[in-house]
Design a protein around this motif. Sequence first.
Motif, PDB file in Angstrom:
ATOM      1  N   ASP A  50     -26.802 114.739  74.610  1.00  0.00           N
ATOM      2  CA  ASP A  50     -26.361 116.122  74.704  1.00  0.00           C
ATOM      3  C   ASP A  50     -25.050 116.195  75.482  1.00  0.00           C
ATOM      4  N   GLY A  51     -24.587 117.423  75.737  1.00  0.00           N
ATOM      5  CA  GLY A  51     -23.306 117.591  76.412  1.00  0.00           C
ATOM      6  C   GLY A  51     -23.267 116.985  77.791  1.00  0.00           C
ATOM      7  N   GLY A  52     -24.432 116.839  78.421  1.00  0.00           N
ATOM      8  CA  GLY A  52     -24.484 116.236  79.748  1.00  0.00           C
ATOM      9  C   GLY A  52     -24.730 114.747  79.736  1.00  0.00           C
ATOM     10  N   GLY A  53     -24.777 114.154  78.541  1.00  0.00           N
ATOM     11  CA  GLY A  53     -24.985 112.714  78.427  1.00  0.00           C
ATOM     12  C   GLY A  53     -26.435 112.278  78.376  1.00  0.00           C
ATOM     13  N   GLU A  54     -27.363 113.241  78.387  1.00  0.00           N
ATOM     14  CA  GLU A  54     -28.785 112.883  78.340  1.00  0.00           C
ATOM     15  C   GLU A  54     -29.206 112.536  76.920  1.00  0.00           C
ATOM     16  N   LEU A  55     -30.018 111.491  76.795  1.00  0.00           N
ATOM     17  CA  LEU A  55     -30.526 111.058  75.502  1.00  0.00           C
ATOM     18  C   LEU A  55     -31.646 112.008  75.072  1.00  0.00           C
ATOM     19  N   ILE A  56     -31.462 112.656  73.925  1.00  0.00           N
ATOM     20  CA  ILE A  56     -32.438 113.630  73.450  1.00  0.00           C
ATOM     21  C   ILE A  56     -32.647 113.442  71.948  1.00  0.00           C
ATOM     22  N   GLY A  57     -33.586 114.194  71.391  1.00  0.00           N
ATOM     23  CA  GLY A  57     -33.794 114.198  69.949  1.00  0.00           C
ATOM     24  C   GLY A  57     -35.255 114.066  69.572  1.00  0.00           C
ATOM     25  N   PHE A  58     -35.525 114.245  68.300  1.00  0.00           N
ATOM     26  CA  PHE A  58     -36.883 114.148  67.776  1.00  0.00           C
ATOM     27  C   PHE A  58     -37.504 112.804  68.117  1.00  0.00           C
ATOM     28  N   ASN A  59     -36.779 111.706  67.861  1.00  0.00           N
ATOM     29  CA  ASN A  59     -37.315 110.375  68.139  1.00  0.00           C
ATOM     30  C   ASN A  59     -37.552 110.147  69.625  1.00  0.00           C
ATOM     31  N   ILE A  60     -36.699 110.712  70.453  1.00  0.00           N
ATOM     32  CA  ILE A  60     -36.839 110.527  71.897  1.00  0.00           C
ATOM     33  C   ILE A  60     -38.099 111.231  72.377  1.00  0.00           C
ATOM     34  N   ASP A  61     -38.285 112.474  71.941  1.00  0.00           N
ATOM     35  CA  ASP A  61     -39.502 113.190  72.301  1.00  0.00           C
ATOM     36  C   ASP A  61     -40.739 112.467  71.771  1.00  0.00           C
ATOM     37  N   LEU A  62     -40.646 111.968  70.531  1.00  0.00           N
ATOM     38  CA  LEU A  62     -41.793 111.280  69.936  1.00  0.00           C
ATOM     39  C   LEU A  62     -42.131 110.014  70.704  1.00  0.00           C
ATOM     40  N   ALA A  63     -41.133 109.230  71.092  1.00  0.00           N
ATOM     41  CA  ALA A  63     -41.391 108.008  71.857  1.00  0.00           C
ATOM     42  C   ALA A  63     -42.122 108.319  73.152  1.00  0.00           C
ATOM     43  N   ARG A  64     -41.688 109.353  73.844  1.00  0.00           N
ATOM     44  CA  ARG A  64     -42.334 109.719  75.107  1.00  0.00           C
ATOM     45  C   ARG A  64     -43.770 110.185  74.880  1.00  0.00           C
ATOM     46  N   ARG A  65     -43.989 110.944  73.808  1.00  0.00           N
ATOM     47  CA  ARG A  65     -45.353 111.413  73.518  1.00  0.00           C
ATOM     48  C   ARG A  65     -46.257 110.245  73.125  1.00  0.00           C
ATOM     49  N   ILE A  66     -45.716 109.253  72.433  1.00  0.00           N
ATOM     50  CA  ILE A  66     -46.500 108.059  72.079  1.00  0.00           C
ATOM     51  C   ILE A  66     -46.959 107.358  73.351  1.00  0.00           C
ATOM     52  N   CYS A  67     -46.041 107.141  74.268  1.00  0.00           N
ATOM     53  CA  CYS A  67     -46.400 106.455  75.512  1.00  0.00           C
ATOM     54  C   CYS A  67     -47.439 107.243  76.295  1.00  0.00           C
ATOM     55  N   ALA A  68     -47.274 108.574  76.328  1.00  0.00           N
ATOM     56  CA  ALA A  68     -48.242 109.396  77.050  1.00  0.00           C
ATOM     57  C   ALA A  68     -49.618 109.312  76.400  1.00  0.00           C
ATOM     58  N   GLU A  69     -49.659 109.268  75.079  1.00  0.00           N
ATOM     59  CA  GLU A  69     -50.942 109.213  74.372  1.00  0.00           C
ATOM     60  C   GLU A  69     -51.644 107.887  74.622  1.00  0.00           C
ATOM     61  N   VAL A  70     -50.880 106.792  74.633  1.00  0.00           N
ATOM     62  CA  VAL A  70     -51.450 105.468  74.879  1.00  0.00           C
ATOM     63  C   VAL A  70     -51.683 105.254  76.376  1.00  0.00           C
ATOM     64  N   ASP A  71     -51.045 106.108  77.202  1.00  0.00           N
ATOM     65  CA  ASP A  71     -51.165 106.050  78.657  1.00  0.00           C
ATOM     66  C   ASP A  71     -50.567 104.768  79.212  1.00  0.00           C
ATOM     67  N   VAL A  72     -49.313 104.520  78.821  1.00  0.00           N
ATOM     68  CA  VAL A  72     -48.582 103.369  79.346  1.00  0.00           C
ATOM     69  C   VAL A  72     -47.210 103.830  79.820  1.00  0.00           C
ATOM     70  N   ALA A  73     -46.585 103.010  80.656  1.00  0.00           N
ATOM     71  CA  ALA A  73     -45.222 103.293  81.089  1.00  0.00           C
ATOM     72  C   ALA A  73     -44.282 103.221  79.897  1.00  0.00           C
ATOM     73  N   CYS A  74     -43.193 103.979  79.979  1.00  0.00           N
ATOM     74  CA  CYS A  74     -42.290 104.103  78.842  1.00  0.00           C
ATOM     75  C   CYS A  74     -40.846 104.035  79.310  1.00  0.00           C
ATOM     76  N   THR A  75     -40.045 103.223  78.630  1.00  0.00           N
ATOM     77  CA  THR A  75     -38.602 103.248  78.842  1.00  0.00           C
ATOM     78  C   THR A  75     -37.939 103.409  77.480  1.00  0.00           C
ATOM     79  N   ILE A  76     -36.783 104.073  77.488  1.00  0.00           N
ATOM     80  CA  ILE A  76     -36.018 104.276  76.257  1.00  0.00           C
ATOM     81  C   ILE A  76     -34.578 103.910  76.554  1.00  0.00           C
ATOM     82  N   GLN A  77     -34.076 102.938  75.834  1.00  0.00           N
ATOM     83  CA  GLN A  77     -32.721 102.436  76.075  1.00  0.00           C
ATOM     84  C   GLN A  77     -31.906 102.539  74.803  1.00  0.00           C
ATOM     85  N   ALA A  78     -30.703 103.105  74.907  1.00  0.00           N
ATOM     86  CA  ALA A  78     -29.823 103.264  73.754  1.00  0.00           C
ATOM     87  C   ALA A  78     -28.884 102.066  73.619  1.00  0.00           C
TER      88      ALA A  78
END
Length: 261
Positions: A50-78
């Motif tokens: 986004d305009g502030g440099g934060e990584l966002i988007g459908f896939n980003i939200d989905l990755a975080r929700r996947i990790c939360a559902e499996v209950d594991v730590a999550c990192t996302i690297q571009a």
Amino acid sequence: MTVGLATPAFAQTLPNHTDPSARELLPSVTPIPAIRFLTTADFPPFNFRDGGGELIGFNIDLARRICAEVDVACTIQAWPWEQVADALADNQGDALIAGLALTPENGERFDFTATYLALPGRFVTRLEDAERFDPAQLADRTVAVRSGSAHATFMQRYLPDVATRAFPTEIEALEALKAGTADAFFGDAMRASFWINENLGCCGFAGEPYFRPALFGEGLAVAVPAGQDAVRQAIDWALVRLQDNGTLDELYLRWFPVGFY
């Protein structure tokens, strides 16, 4: 002329591509401590900054929700697109969520989860023509397409009697529809949905979505290094859970204001 081409779509149909059999896969059989997702930052609205440099988007939200559902730590690297697949192969991450095509070549390097979002082709017409739209009545009409696209091939293959007019880009083809120099547009529904959102008083989807994996691709899935079954099964399991609890629908409606199913 009868055109039996697609699975029917009704009103605001929501995507549902998860495999129900994955409910039987328990990720705890082989515990995973974390999921290191790799992505890119150049594929809006799926993964971008986004305009502030934060990584966002459908896939980003989905990755975080996947990790939360499996209950594991999550990192996302571009990573840059030209490097991200090699980074996954080199064990720089556990999963790649960036629209990597499900090609035979990629299938030799990686395993893939179930498809979580397919990208159909769709017709777009002016609003006054949408309700009574019938692809069998296009013989005396002109359909705008992007030159050299799989959607142009679709028209040639399945509707050879319909006149098409090719444009260098999808936007130019859609603008021809808006200007009245074409009677309809056929192309990638996801990209067309954003144009429609900016032209709601003019045009809209007409008829059904057309799913043709051989032409339009299998859709979006998460890639994992070959043989990493624990990660792949955990993600598949999470995708089913997220479908069941409405999260996938929520993300789809958030990121795609004009639904393309």
